[in-house]
Design an enzyme around this catalytic site. Structure first.
Site, PDB file in Angstrom:
ATOM      1  N   ASN A 194      28.387  -7.812 -54.711  1.00 35.31           N
ATOM      2  CA  ASN A 194      29.402  -8.588 -54.002  1.00 35.31           C
ATOM      3  C   ASN A 194      30.738  -8.459 -54.729  1.00 35.31           C
ATOM      4  O   ASN A 194      30.784  -8.245 -55.938  1.00 35.31           O
ATOM      5  CB  ASN A 194      28.981 -10.062 -53.935  1.00 35.31           C
ATOM      6  CG  ASN A 194      29.929 -10.884 -53.075  1.00 35.31           C
ATOM      7  OD1 ASN A 194      30.500 -10.392 -52.103  1.00 35.31           O
ATOM      8  ND2 ASN A 194      30.119 -12.149 -53.428  1.00 35.31           N
ATOM      9  N   ASP A 230      23.006 -18.155 -57.277  1.00 34.61           N
ATOM     10  CA  ASP A 230      24.136 -18.917 -57.806  1.00 34.61           C
ATOM     11  C   ASP A 230      25.405 -18.351 -57.199  1.00 34.61           C
ATOM     12  O   ASP A 230      25.802 -17.229 -57.512  1.00 34.61           O
ATOM     13  CB  ASP A 230      24.199 -18.830 -59.333  1.00 34.61           C
ATOM     14  CG  ASP A 230      22.977 -19.447 -59.985  1.00 34.61           C
ATOM     15  OD1 ASP A 230      22.521 -20.498 -59.493  1.00 34.61           O
ATOM     16  OD2 ASP A 230      22.486 -18.878 -60.979  1.00 34.61           O
ATOM     17  N   LEU A 231      26.046 -19.102 -56.328  1.00 37.39           N
ATOM     18  CA  LEU A 231      27.179 -18.616 -55.556  1.00 37.39           C
ATOM     19  C   LEU A 231      28.237 -17.993 -56.463  1.00 37.39           C
ATOM     20  O   LEU A 231      28.794 -18.659 -57.325  1.00 37.39           O
ATOM     21  CB  LEU A 231      27.794 -19.749 -54.733  1.00 37.39           C
ATOM     22  CG  LEU A 231      28.991 -19.373 -53.860  1.00 37.39           C
ATOM     23  CD1 LEU A 231      28.587 -18.338 -52.821  1.00 37.39           C
ATOM     24  CD2 LEU A 231      29.585 -20.613 -53.198  1.00 37.39           C
ATOM     25  N   ASP A 232      28.504 -16.694 -56.245  1.00 33.81           N
ATOM     26  CA  ASP A 232      29.527 -15.951 -56.995  1.00 33.81           C
ATOM     27  C   ASP A 232      29.331 -16.019 -58.502  1.00 33.81           C
ATOM     28  O   ASP A 232      30.291 -15.926 -59.268  1.00 33.81           O
ATOM     29  CB  ASP A 232      30.934 -16.470 -56.633  1.00 33.81           C
ATOM     30  CG  ASP A 232      31.314 -16.140 -55.196  1.00 33.81           C
ATOM     31  OD1 ASP A 232      30.738 -15.196 -54.636  1.00 33.81           O
ATOM     32  OD2 ASP A 232      32.179 -16.838 -54.638  1.00 33.81           O
ATOM     33  N   GLU A 233      28.091 -16.188 -58.944  1.00 35.23           N
ATOM     34  CA  GLU A 233      27.835 -16.276 -60.382  1.00 35.23           C
ATOM     35  C   GLU A 233      26.730 -15.317 -60.830  1.00 35.23           C
ATOM     36  O   GLU A 233      26.108 -15.516 -61.859  1.00 35.23           O
ATOM     37  CB  GLU A 233      27.466 -17.718 -60.767  1.00 35.23           C
ATOM     38  CG  GLU A 233      28.606 -18.711 -60.583  1.00 35.23           C
ATOM     39  CD  GLU A 233      28.236 -20.112 -61.031  1.00 35.23           C
ATOM     40  OE1 GLU A 233      27.216 -20.264 -61.713  1.00 35.23           O
ATOM     41  OE2 GLU A 233      28.986 -21.049 -60.694  1.00 35.23           O
TER      42      GLU A 233
END
EC number: 3.5.1.10
Length: 289
Positions: A194, A230-233
């Site tokens: 992403n 983990d969103l954007d992690e």
């Protein structure tokens, strides 16, 4: 960027940290008549794990993967080493997920067409119809799969079915503006990349660059990472930044941010398909060239 020769192979390996790990591989390469063109290694003292990537050219025109693996296994067992062997000529099959922003998609397709990125893109999937003309120009099938809160899980199952049908190795979210479900993240673990803007402080929600301008940010950037729950992690592969100042208006920040997103995503995809990325706990080891 120097393109890999078609007759080269890539060896990647990892094992618990111990003495002799480089020697056991390089000695085997020499004794079996394989010329080492490029070598990278790293010992993670925290994880107590050793990582190695070797690009090599076999002197034997009848090079056999089966024979290599069978012979090397006798030595690798002593080091509890896991390894993989792949020809540099192999093109990974990459699906691109996108919404309405076209800058990352356009850049990846351009680099594929000009030979800068050694992949195949057999399918593009979107939750909007806007970018279908771009896909058609490149003669790539384009699937418009609309999504609502009520149809989210069903739409994700359609995506997963397409990934299977097209025998996809890697999925790239090229500004695909949807949060993936935990099940989708699990199924794409280690196989999806992403890209998102990296602004300090973190500006979430709509119009992040306008929020950043209002706060007077002094840099814009982007982060490419593996997808996880983990969103954007997820584990970070590449990052990029560029300084800005008071003379940059929101539209300038957007333009600079999109430039950084393009090159950051390109490098992340390239490093992945060239077998330069290793997972070490929640972090990555990246042998960039």
């Amino acid at each position: 960027m120097t393109k890999m020769k078609s007759d080269t192979w890539v060896f990647t390996g990892s094992c618990p940290s111990q003495l002799g790990t480089v020697d056991v591989v390089t000695r085997f390469m020499a004794e079996s008549g394989n010329y080492v063109d490029e070598i990278h290694s790293f010992d993670d003292r925290v994880q107590r794990q050793f990582f190695l990537r070797i690009e090599f050219t076999p002197n034997d025109s009848e090079f056999s993967v089966e024979q290599f693996n069978a012979e090397f296994a006798k030595r690798a067992t002593l080091f509890d080493m896991k390894w993989d062997l792949s020809p540099s000529s192999k093109k990974e099959r990459v699906a691109i997920l996108v919404s309405k922003f076209d800058h990352c998609l356009n850049d990846l397709l351009f680099r594929v067409r000009t030979g800068q990125l050694h992949i195949e893109v057999p399918v593009i999937i979107s939750n909007h119809p806007d970018l279908e003309p771009l896909a058609k120009w490149h003669n790539i099938p384009y699937y418009h799969l609309p999504i609502t809160p009520d149809t989210k899980l069903a739409q994700e199952q359609q995506i997963l079915a397409l990934l299977k049908d097209y025998d996809i190795d890697l999925t790239v979210l090229a500004r695909y503006m949807q949060v993936l479900s935990p099940d989708m993240c699990r199924q794409l673990d280690g196989k999806a990349i992403n890209i998102h803007h990296s602004l300090l402080p973190g500006f979430k929600g709509a119009r992040p660059y306008h929020q950043a301008w209002e706060k007077g940010v002094k840099m814009v950037g982007a982060t490419a990472h593996y997808v996880n729950n983990d969103l954007d992690e997820g584990p970070i592969i590449t990052q990029g930044i560029q300084p800005v100042d008071h003379a940059h208006y929101p539209e300038d920040l957007i333009s600079k941010g999109q430039d950084i997103e393009r090159i950051t995503l390109f490098n992340a995809v390239r490093y992945h398909v060239e077998k330069r990325v290793f997972l070490s706990g929640k972090r990555t080891v990246v042998f960039s060239n």
